[in-house]
Motif scaffolding. Structure first.
Motif, PDB file in Angstrom:
ATOM      1  N   UNK A   1       0.831  -1.216   0.000  1.00 37.14           N
ATOM      2  CA  UNK A   1       0.000   0.000   0.000  1.00 37.14           C
ATOM      3  C   UNK A   1       0.860   1.260   0.000  1.00 37.14           C
ATOM      4  N   UNK A   2       1.951   1.220   0.724  1.00 39.58           N
ATOM      5  CA  UNK A   2       2.838   2.399   0.767  1.00 39.58           C
ATOM      6  C   UNK A   2       3.518   2.636  -0.583  1.00 39.58           C
ATOM      7  N   UNK A   3       3.803   1.526  -1.239  1.00 40.49           N
ATOM      8  CA  UNK A   3       4.532   1.567  -2.498  1.00 40.49           C
ATOM      9  C   UNK A   3       3.666   2.069  -3.650  1.00 40.49           C
ATOM     10  N   UNK A   4       2.396   1.679  -3.631  1.00 34.94           N
ATOM     11  CA  UNK A   4       1.490   1.898  -4.773  1.00 34.94           C
ATOM     12  C   UNK A   4       1.509   3.334  -5.322  1.00 34.94           C
ATOM     13  N   UNK A   5       1.432   4.365  -4.474  1.00 30.91           N
ATOM     14  CA  UNK A   5       1.364   5.721  -5.027  1.00 30.91           C
ATOM     15  C   UNK A   5       2.601   6.118  -5.833  1.00 30.91           C
ATOM     16  N   UNK A   6       3.715   5.404  -5.628  1.00 35.87           N
ATOM     17  CA  UNK A   6       4.953   5.785  -6.330  1.00 35.87           C
ATOM     18  C   UNK A   6       5.162   5.001  -7.624  1.00 35.87           C
ATOM     19  N   UNK A   7       4.283   4.047  -7.892  1.00 35.33           N
ATOM     20  CA  UNK A   7       4.447   3.276  -9.137  1.00 35.33           C
ATOM     21  C   UNK A   7       3.837   4.075 -10.278  1.00 35.33           C
ATOM     22  N   UNK A   8       4.488   4.029 -11.449  1.00 37.13           N
ATOM     23  CA  UNK A   8       3.994   4.818 -12.581  1.00 37.13           C
ATOM     24  C   UNK A   8       4.348   4.104 -13.886  1.00 37.13           C
ATOM     25  N   UNK A   9       4.557   4.855 -14.929  1.00 36.82           N
ATOM     26  CA  UNK A   9       4.821   4.257 -16.244  1.00 36.82           C
ATOM     27  C   UNK A   9       6.257   3.700 -16.362  1.00 36.82           C
TER      28      UNK A   9
ATOM     29  N   UNK B   1       0.543 -13.280  -6.495  1.00 31.96           N
ATOM     30  CA  UNK B   1      -0.660 -13.002  -7.303  1.00 31.96           C
ATOM     31  C   UNK B   1      -1.547 -11.983  -6.599  1.00 31.96           C
ATOM     32  N   UNK B   2      -1.686 -12.174  -5.296  1.00 28.09           N
ATOM     33  CA  UNK B   2      -2.515 -11.240  -4.505  1.00 28.09           C
ATOM     34  C   UNK B   2      -1.930  -9.829  -4.528  1.00 28.09           C
ATOM     35  N   UNK B   3      -0.599  -9.755  -4.468  1.00 28.07           N
ATOM     36  CA  UNK B   3       0.063  -8.441  -4.509  1.00 28.07           C
ATOM     37  C   UNK B   3      -0.193  -7.786  -5.872  1.00 28.07           C
TER      38      UNK B   3
ATOM     39  N   UNK C   1      -5.195  -2.687  -8.617  1.00 25.62           N
ATOM     40  CA  UNK C   1      -6.332  -1.955  -8.095  1.00 25.62           C
ATOM     41  C   UNK C   1      -5.923  -0.560  -7.606  1.00 25.62           C
ATOM     42  N   UNK C   2      -4.791  -0.519  -6.889  1.00 25.42           N
ATOM     43  CA  UNK C   2      -4.353   0.756  -6.303  1.00 25.42           C
ATOM     44  C   UNK C   2      -3.678   1.672  -7.325  1.00 25.42           C
ATOM     45  N   UNK C   3      -3.009   1.073  -8.313  1.00 23.63           N
ATOM     46  CA  UNK C   3      -2.261   1.883  -9.293  1.00 23.63           C
ATOM     47  C   UNK C   3      -2.539   1.339 -10.694  1.00 23.63           C
ATOM     48  N   UNK C   4      -3.746   1.574 -11.220  1.00 20.45           N
ATOM     49  CA  UNK C   4      -4.166   0.913 -12.458  1.00 20.45           C
ATOM     50  C   UNK C   4      -3.264   1.200 -13.664  1.00 20.45           C
TER      51      UNK C   4
END
Ligand code: UGA
Length: 447
Positions: free
Chosen positions: A105-113, A130-132, A138-141
């Motif tokens: 969850x902490x990581x998700x906002x920093x993932x991008x293209x 798989x769950x991750x 879901x968090x970073x479509x």
């Protein structure tokens, strides 16, 4: 060889040993640690737990390893993020994945293209990667990422050696680009092109390290299978030792015969009080639960777990018979860490036996060479071995620290009330003890 920029989340013994090994492999490593006390220690080049050689190795890679509690900064230019957070046991014998999913969850906002490989180092049940993936989608479509499973096989007490010279590297992924990145990451280790402290040179392999490219699920299960197999060897030899004690055979002689069979090998056949620590007890229970939940009863593993939980008490009961009961007796417990060269008290057999001895009416004094780092409150302790043994009716060796193996038992015997010793690891010099007038009890040695 190409140097990568990577982030490791979690500076426990797995995360830190791996991060240092990867910095030794010439990568730039950002270590994210949210525990500020631990972070500060690391920023001052101190290892916050006992683990041989890590401090020296850390000093040697100072220019390539960075510790921070700022995730955005840690991730800024990393193409790979390694999750190495704890997966402790739950009271219901399962695995607590909250630290893994907190990190996700902490990581998700920093993932991008920018494509990123997320590497799962923590020991997790099959299906977790798989769950991750589903959680991150879901968090970073719009993010471009791939989750790979890359279990570790490090042993505490020799974590750096196992990290730089592993027996094998397991890469669990279904995506070629992620596999290529992982192969690049491990290339210096696979090919042995890595500078190590002189103490590790004798262990440098002569051949490249084998790499297994498998599915995520197989990588996840392989870790549990490896630990369960090793735990099985220990429970097996403990069962043989118990048969030795019930007959007139000697477990050391049996092991010398088994060990020369290449199919069996000599490792992990040390009979004793059973396995403790943060891995085998937790992972065997977790695999047992994973199998049950998947509709399969893993009977062999259940027996491994049961044998292990009883082994320590079998030995204790023998001592109780020799002493005619524990009530009013003073017992010295030698060794609290689950194995030598660590200050780790997780699933400590020494602590468990001490509490059991107190419950059975004995007075207990426990010793450990790393007692000062341990903050033990639940049982009486003494940092001085001789004082711990003074007036003792018996001693139990629980952890085979060198300090106990090399102790002057002839002199130490003189301060004891009765010279009775239970060698719970078959590690002490039997003949010296017998010559010094000890009643020497061991595991499967018919003594
Ligand atoms: C174990 C595995 O050996 C590592 O490969 C694995 O990566 C790690 O767990 C993990 O999952 O992270 P560790 O728990 O650090 O490593 O220590 P071990 O040396 O395996 O010892 C575990 C326990 O088994 C100790 O209590 C030790 O005293 C006991 N043991 C070991 C025996 O009773 N007999 C033996 O022959 C060997």
């Amino acid at each position: 060889m190409q140097s990568l920029e990577i982030t490791v989340i979690g500076a426990g013994y797995v995360g830190l040993s791996t991060a240092i090994a990867l910095a030794m492999a010439n990568h730039r490593v950002h270590v994210f640690e949210r525990n500020l006390e631990r972070l500060q220690a690391l920023q001052n080049q101190c290892i916050p737990f006992a683990e041989p050689l890590l401090e020296i190795a850390l000093q040697a890679v100072q220019d390539r390893i960075f510790f921070t509690a700022n995730l955005a900064k840690a991730l800024e230019s990393s193409s790979m993020v390694m999750l190495a957070v704890g997966t402790p046991p739950t009271p219901a014998q399962g695995v607590d994945l909250s630290q893994v999913f907190d990190a996700v969850h902490q990581l998700a906002p920093y993932l991008n293209q920018t494509p990123r490989v997320i590497v799962l180092k923590s020991t997790v049940p099959v299906g977790t990667s798989e769950e991750i993936t589903a959680t991150l989608k879901n968090l970073a479509p719009n993010a471009v990422f791939s989750v790979s499973s890359n279990p570790e096989f490090l042993r505490q007490g020799r974590a750096l050696r196992d990290a730089v010279f592993p027996d094998r590297i397991v890469l669990g992924t279904s995506q070629t680009w992620a596999l290529e990145q992982l192969e690049m990451l491990y290339a210096p280790i696979i090919e042995g092109k890595i500078q190590v402290p002189p103490e590790l040179e004798p262990f440098r392999p002569t051949q490249p390290i084998p790499v297994l490219r498998v599915s995520n699920a197989s990588a996840e299960l392989a870790k549990y299978a490896a630990n369960a197999f090793l735990a099985m060897k220990i429970s097996f030899i403990n069962e043989i030792a118990n048969v030795c004690d019930a007959t007139s055979a000697d477990v050391d002689e049996i092991v010398s015969v088994l060990a020369l069979d290449k199919r069996i090998g000599s490792d992990f056949l040390q009979a004793g009080l059973g396995y403790g620590g943060s891995c085998f007890p937790k992972d065997t229970r977790a695999l047992n639960q994973l199998a049950s939940k998947s509709g399969y009863e893993f009977r062999l593993l259940r027996a491994v777990i049961e044998v292990n939980s009883q082994q320590r008490f079998k030995a204790l009961e023998r001592l109780e018979r020799v002493l005619n009961g524990f009530r009013g007796k003073r017992i010295a417990v030698l060794g609290l860490s689950f194995k030598p060269d660590t200050d780790d008290l997780r699933e400590s057999i020494g602590l468990e036996l001490s509490l059991e001895l107190l419950a059975r009416g004995a007075s207990v004094v426990a010793h450990d060479p790393m007692l000062e780092q341990m903050n033990v409150k639940s049982i009486p302790t003494n940092t001085n071995l001789e004082m711990c043994l003074t007036d003792a009716d018996a001693a139990i060796l629980v952890t085979e620290w060198l300090e106990y193996k090399n102790a002057d038992w002839t002199e130490l015997g003189k301060v004891m009330k009765q010279r009775i010793i239970l060698d719970g690891r078959n590690a002490l010099p039997k003949n010296t003890l017998l010559e010094a007038g000890f009643s020497y009890l061991a595991i499967g040695r018919n003594l």
